[in-house]
Enzyme design. Structure first.
Site, PDB file in Angstrom:
ATOM      1  N   ASP A 115      73.685  41.516  79.191  1.00 22.72           N
ATOM      2  CA  ASP A 115      74.602  40.837  78.464  1.00 22.72           C
ATOM      3  C   ASP A 115      74.920  39.473  78.963  1.00 22.72           C
ATOM      4  O   ASP A 115      75.768  38.884  78.568  1.00 22.72           O
ATOM      5  CB  ASP A 115      75.779  41.752  78.090  1.00 22.72           C
ATOM      6  CG  ASP A 115      75.460  42.980  77.095  1.00 22.72           C
ATOM      7  OD1 ASP A 115      74.836  42.488  76.192  1.00 22.72           O
ATOM      8  OD2 ASP A 115      75.808  43.972  77.293  1.00 22.72           O
ATOM      9  N   ASP A 180      69.938  42.749  69.849  1.00 22.21           N
ATOM     10  CA  ASP A 180      71.131  41.798  70.437  1.00 22.21           C
ATOM     11  C   ASP A 180      70.537  41.077  71.425  1.00 22.21           C
ATOM     12  O   ASP A 180      70.957  39.950  71.821  1.00 22.21           O
ATOM     13  CB  ASP A 180      72.275  42.771  70.673  1.00 22.21           C
ATOM     14  CG  ASP A 180      72.624  43.778  70.239  1.00 22.21           C
ATOM     15  OD1 ASP A 180      71.768  44.553  69.612  1.00 22.21           O
ATOM     16  OD2 ASP A 180      73.470  44.451  70.240  1.00 22.21           O
TER      17      ASP A 180
HETATM   18  N1  GLY Z   1      75.726  43.585  71.857  1.00 20.58           N
HETATM   19  C1  GLY Z   1      76.760  44.817  71.449  1.00 20.58           C
HETATM   20  C2  GLY Z   1      77.096  44.754  70.032  1.00 20.58           C
HETATM   21  O1  GLY Z   1      76.604  43.959  69.194  1.00 20.58           O
HETATM   22  O2  GLY Z   1      78.140  45.707  69.663  1.00 20.58           O
END
Ligand code: GLY
Length: 412
Positions: A115, A180
């Protein structure tokens, strides 16, 4: 007391009339939303003094729920402040945005998850647009270096999470990659450009190619989680963690894909990426289960025949299926970029994005001043299978909403 209550009611009435009127008129009053953002975030700043606790959502008692510095949403709060600065050009917003951005500095060495792209590009990436400096560039490059420590050249992908099991408890994921992760590639392209090191760009392209092959289904819906064998590179599992079922389409995952493949086209001009983004958008926009106001349910297939949840799903827990305003905001922002690459064919995508923004700017989704724990948008979902953040404000919904409004304003 009575006077205070009356003036609060009057404010609410004015707010409702104004936001309903602009929705009916079919035009966007940017000043109205950014004035509200200034009001809400002024209050948020007043109560958020610890620079290592990042506003993320609300608690059930209405207080603000904060994220720690190393969790995935930290960068969106400074990102929201940069968005307001971009609109208002007021120094107080720039000052706050710088402070909150710089509080993330240690994250440049964070290799615990994928992330870091979300965290550092929405903060330092925005900072570079308005107050560019060598120190920020260095931090972004180090962040990109941390991200690519998770790249496996055999799998040709960046590992999103560390080892975990799927909901049925039977499948072990040793190299789970989530859709993601497409969003983190923007940081790699940036690092490639400023360092001249071709590795960053190559990793981003390889990751996108693998994702295009295994996350995207034939109908351009998407799998949330794909797991790989780290020795052979073979794809092993296509499942979900935050969606309804392994074969369903989690709304925010689809939104990340539309945004991610659009940015891949921006950086490479490879038409296959644009085609993927467009077809994923078509899936979203034309889905029979998309509500009239164009704000999706949290998953396109909740409770439908043929979709089996492996987590404890009880329909009786929900009066109605929750919407996800964050998925709508991310999609609107992505479409406003994508339509620009499509010439005349871009018109329906732009119109859809505008319709989404109108819904989000209506009282149904936009908070009345002084409410919603100082966030802007109501009705987002973090993760229903985890029983976490259901029908709440989320800082990233606000971030992409403001980004989309800025993109629309630039187009006009
Ligand atoms: N990347 C985590 C979410 O979209 O919840």
């Amino acid at each position: 007391m009575i006077i205070r209550k009356c003036s609060a009611l009057l404010l609410l009435l004015l707010f409702t009339l104004q936001s309903t009127a602009q929705q009916k008129a079919g035009k966007h009053d940017f000043d109205f939303v950014f004035r509200l953002a200034e009001r809400q975030y002024t209050d948020m700043l007043a109560i958020s003094k610890d620079l290592h606790r990042y506003p993320r959502t609300s608690n059930s008692d209405g207080s603000v729920h904060y994220d720690t510095v190393d969790d995935w949403t930290g960068g969106f709060w400074p990102g929201c402040l940069w968005d307001i600065y971009q609109f208002t050009k007021k120094d107080n917003w720039k000052k706050a945005a710088i402070q909150w951005t710089e509080s993330l500095e240690n994250n440049q060495y964070n290799t615990r998850h994928h992330d870091i792209g979300f965290m550092m590009y929405s903060s330092y990436g925005n900072a570079m647009k308005f107050v560019p400096q060598a120190a920020y560039k260095k931090i972004l490059v180090q962040s990109a270096r941390s991200l690519i420590t998770r790249y496996n050249p055999v799998v040709k992908s960046i590992k999103s999470w560390n080892y975990r099991k799927s909901w049925d408890g039977k499948t072990e994921w040793f190299f789970p990659v989530i859709i993601d992760n497409m969003m983190n590639l923007e940081l790699l392209f940036y690092a490639g450009k400023v360092t001249g090191d071709p590795l960053f760009r190559q990793v981003a392209i390889n990751h996108a190619e693998t994702a295009m092959k295994y996350h995207i289904r034939k109908d351009y819906s998407s799998y949330h989680v794909v797991d790989y064998d780290t020795i052979t590179g073979k794809m092993l599992h296509q499942q979900t963690c935050q969606g309804f079922a392994d074969n369903s389409t989690w709304a925010r995952g689809q939104a990340w894909g539309i945004y991610g493949f659009t940015l891949m086209y921006r950086e490479t001009r490879d038409m296959r990426y644009l085609n993927t983004a467009k077809k994923m958008a078509d899936f979203f926009m034309n889905h029979p289960n998309l509500p009239k106001d164009k704000i999706p349910y949290w998953d396109f297939n909740v409770g439908q025949p043929g979709y089996k949840a492996d987590w404890k799903y009880n329909p009786a827990d929900f009066n109605e299926t929750p919407r996800d305003a964050s998925a709508a905001a991310i999609t609107a922002s992505a479409l406003l970029e994508m339509q620009g690459y499509l010439g005349k064919k871009g018109a329906p995508y732009k119109a859809f994005a505008i319709a989404v923004l109108q819904s989000l700017s209506s009282p149904a989704y936009l908070a009345a001043p002084g409410t919603n724990s100082h966030f802007l948008l109501k009705h987002s979902v973090g993760s229903i299978p985890h029983g976490n953040e259901i029908d709440v404000p989320l800082v990233y919904a606000d971030y992409y909403f403001l980004e989309a409004l800025l993109r629309l304003k630039n187009l006009q």
